[in-house]
Scaffold this active site. Structure first.
Site, PDB file in Angstrom:
ATOM      1  N   GLU A 225      82.631 -59.090 -56.806  1.00  0.00           N
ATOM      2  CA  GLU A 225      83.627 -58.262 -57.179  1.00  0.00           C
ATOM      3  C   GLU A 225      83.242 -57.028 -56.987  1.00  0.00           C
ATOM      4  OE1 GLU A 225      86.502 -58.339 -61.154  1.00  0.00           O
ATOM      5  OE2 GLU A 225      84.209 -58.508 -61.690  1.00  0.00           O
TER       6      GLU A 225
ATOM      7  N   GLY B  46      84.686 -58.435 -69.556  1.00  0.00           N
ATOM      8  CA  GLY B  46      83.936 -57.587 -68.871  1.00  0.00           C
ATOM      9  C   GLY B  46      83.364 -58.523 -67.627  1.00  0.00           C
ATOM     10  N   SER B  47      82.204 -58.396 -67.239  1.00  0.00           N
ATOM     11  CA  SER B  47      81.429 -59.240 -66.137  1.00  0.00           C
ATOM     12  C   SER B  47      81.326 -60.389 -66.314  1.00  0.00           C
ATOM     13  CB  SER B  47      80.535 -58.163 -65.438  1.00  0.00           C
ATOM     14  OG  SER B  47      79.283 -58.467 -66.180  1.00  0.00           O
TER      15      SER B  47
ATOM     16  N   LYS C  31      83.845 -53.236 -80.558  1.00  0.00           N
ATOM     17  CA  LYS C  31      83.031 -52.142 -79.934  1.00  0.00           C
ATOM     18  C   LYS C  31      83.684 -51.359 -78.697  1.00  0.00           C
ATOM     19  CE  LYS C  31      80.394 -52.215 -76.864  1.00  0.00           C
ATOM     20  NZ  LYS C  31      80.170 -51.265 -75.481  1.00  0.00           N
TER      21      LYS C  31
ATOM     22  N   GLU D  93      86.932 -63.196 -70.963  1.00  0.00           N
ATOM     23  CA  GLU D  93      87.738 -62.819 -70.019  1.00  0.00           C
ATOM     24  C   GLU D  93      87.239 -61.988 -69.014  1.00  0.00           C
ATOM     25  OE1 GLU D  93      89.883 -61.237 -67.330  1.00  0.00           O
ATOM     26  OE2 GLU D  93      90.520 -59.813 -68.627  1.00  0.00           O
TER      27      GLU D  93
ATOM     28  N   CYS E 247      90.361 -56.606 -62.655  1.00  0.00           N
ATOM     29  CA  CYS E 247      89.802 -57.854 -62.315  1.00  0.00           C
ATOM     30  C   CYS E 247      90.705 -58.732 -61.730  1.00  0.00           C
ATOM     31  CB  CYS E 247      89.217 -58.587 -63.669  1.00  0.00           C
ATOM     32  SG  CYS E 247      90.738 -58.818 -64.996  1.00  0.00           S
TER      33      CYS E 247
END
Length: 497
Positions: A396, A241-242, A189, A263, A297
């Protein structure tokens, strides 16, 4: 029809912007609208792609399931699948400038950084191709009650891969390369904000003759992502992602005991010890934080230093960071491009305002550069006297914002580094390797470096705590795409004789 654009001298072409790559062919997307892809530096729509519908996602999952259950792909020898990885690598090398151009346009990465960065992605595919020859796919043992025993590694099945918008190609590569080598099939995706590189990857898959259904590329927002995560035909979810979204995915996958790797976010610390030169540390930290305008990140955004050196460290960072040139990502003199989108720019600005409200001292930056009429630019920003419990030290930010935090001593500095919900990456700045060893062993993070932002994807990366589950890269990154099976026989098969 081929959609060809020339962006500042570099041609960009997508052969099928209105389509999705499903079951080995390009199919017109059936979503109700077009998705706009916006140039981060100009705020202009430079590409439109067809949106994935729930029916499209269902077709992609069905194709991957069919390819896994009813094609020879999972049963090929690893070295046979490795040849496709090498072809992927060759295809990416041939498109390096196109891939870099998309990344710069969509996310704001400087082009001078994007081109060499793209060269590392094909190397990852080559690495996993080489691993086909050395990995122990079949481990023979002597069972207690049978004549023959072996533990074999088999593919986990259909993989739903979802990647973030900041570095889509590299994030996808850490999933695609090991999954294909393992014998899995994939539904990838692509992020709607930055799909270009992944559409080019689908074009490569088509060109190299990857078997039908093995690799499928779609796009879309939360609805189709949730569909991919919850579908029982998907055996494993691989997400970058978050952390909040990662928790939702873990919960949904847990309901049906699907495998998953995550991750996630980070709030990484740079602990600068008293023996280390502050100017050298400031230059290294500021240079790294320029990478993709801080949209990384693993960025070292919390700088922790002894309180008697705090002011000097803050001044050095302010000078180093403030000297970075913000501008057009295609200008070779630019150090820092824009952030990727309007909502990300606003999020960074909101965090900067929170830092001011909560009493931190603004040393450099703090707003939008005045000389830009358009584009999602942010001034490189440094805060001093930051409370480690404050918003800018704990959340973050994903932008070019640094926090300088005073510590009482070395032990307190390590304690402060660990006082966060995240645990992705940390670094200690010292020329004393014994002190570096001591600090890195005490950091609660998946990666710990010395004298700079360090990572080695051949050794694997991932996070502690809210920074994720599992590892990507290296041999560690192959294991999540495999299941082990114990086989006990009354005789010895020919391949083992």
């Amino acid at each position: 029809m081929t959609d060809v654009l020339t962006v500042r001298g570099t041609p960009i072409s997508l052969q099928h912007p209105d389509s999705l790559y499903i079951d080995g062919e390009w199919r017109a997307a059936t979503g109700e609208r077009k998705l706009d892809v916006i140039d981060a530096a100009t705020e202009e729509v430079f590409l439109q792609i067809g949106e994935t519908s729930t029916q499209d996602m269902d077709a992609a999952i069905a194709a991957a399931r069919r390819a896994f259950d009813h094609s020879p792909w999972p049963f090929l020898e690893p070295k046979e699948r490795a040849e496709y990885l090498r072809k992927f690598a060759a295809g990416m090398r041939a498109r390096a400038e196109q891939l870099a151009t998309f990344w710069s346009r969509e996310v704001g990465a400087t082009y001078r950084m994007a081109v060499p960065s793209m060269s590392r992605v094909p190397a990852l595919f080559d690495y996993y191709a080489d691993l086909a020859e050395t990995y122990e796919w079949e481990k023979r043992d002597q069972p207690e009650f049978s004549a023959f025993g072996v533990v074999v590694s088999e593919p986990v099945g259909v993989v739903g891969a979802i990647v973030a918008w900041n570095t889509p190609l590299s994030l996808a590569a850490y999933k695609i390369a090991p999954a294909l080598l393992a014998g899995c099939t994939i539904v990838l995706k692509a992020p709607p904000e930055s799909p270009g590189e992944l559409y080019l990857l689908a074009e490569i898959a088509d060109e190299i003759g990857l078997p039908k259904g093995v690799f499928n590329v779609v796009n879309g927002h939360r609805g189709v992502s949730e569909q991919l995560v919850r579908d029982p035909r998907v055996d494993k979810v691989a997400f970058t992602g978050s952390s909040p979204v990662g928790r939702q995915i873990a919960s949904a996958a847990g309901e049906r005991l699907a495998r998953f790797t995550l991750e996630l976010g980070g709030k990484s610390a740079a602990v600068v010890l008293d023996d280390y030169d502050l100017g050298t540390a400031a230059a290294a930290i500021a240079q790294q934080e320029c990478s993709i305008s801080g949209q990384v990140c693993m960025s070292l955004t919390r700088v922790i230093v002894s309180k008697h050196r705090h002011d000097e460290m803050a001044a050095a960072l302010g000078a180093a960071f403030g000297a970075k040139r913000v501008g057009d990502p295609f200008d070779p003199e630019t150090d820092l491009g824009p952030v990727a989108m309007a909502k990300q720019q606003q999020s960074v600005l909101n965090h900067i305002e929170a830092g001011k409200r909560e009493g931190a001292t603004l040393v450099a930056g703090g707003g939008v550069p005045s000389h830009f009429e358009r584009g999602y630019f942010i001034e490189p920003t440094v805060f001093a006297n930051v409370d480690n419990a404050s918003t800018i030290a704990q959340e973050e930010i994903f932008g070019p914002v640094l926090s300088v935090i005073p510590a009482e001593n070395e032990e307190h500095a390590i304690q402060l580094a660990n006082e966060t919900q995240y645990g992705l990456n940390n670094a200690v700045f010292t020329d004393d390797v014994e002190r570096a060893w001591y600090a890195t062993r005490r950091f609660r993070s998946g990666t710990a470096g010395n004298n700079g932002f360090k990572t080695d994807t051949r050794m694997g990366f991932g996070g502690f705590k809210q920074s994720g589950v599992g590892r990507e890269g290296g041999i560690q990154g192959l294991a999540p795409y495999l299941e082990t099976k114990t086989i006990l026989l009354d005789g010895v098969p020919k391949r083992f004789q």
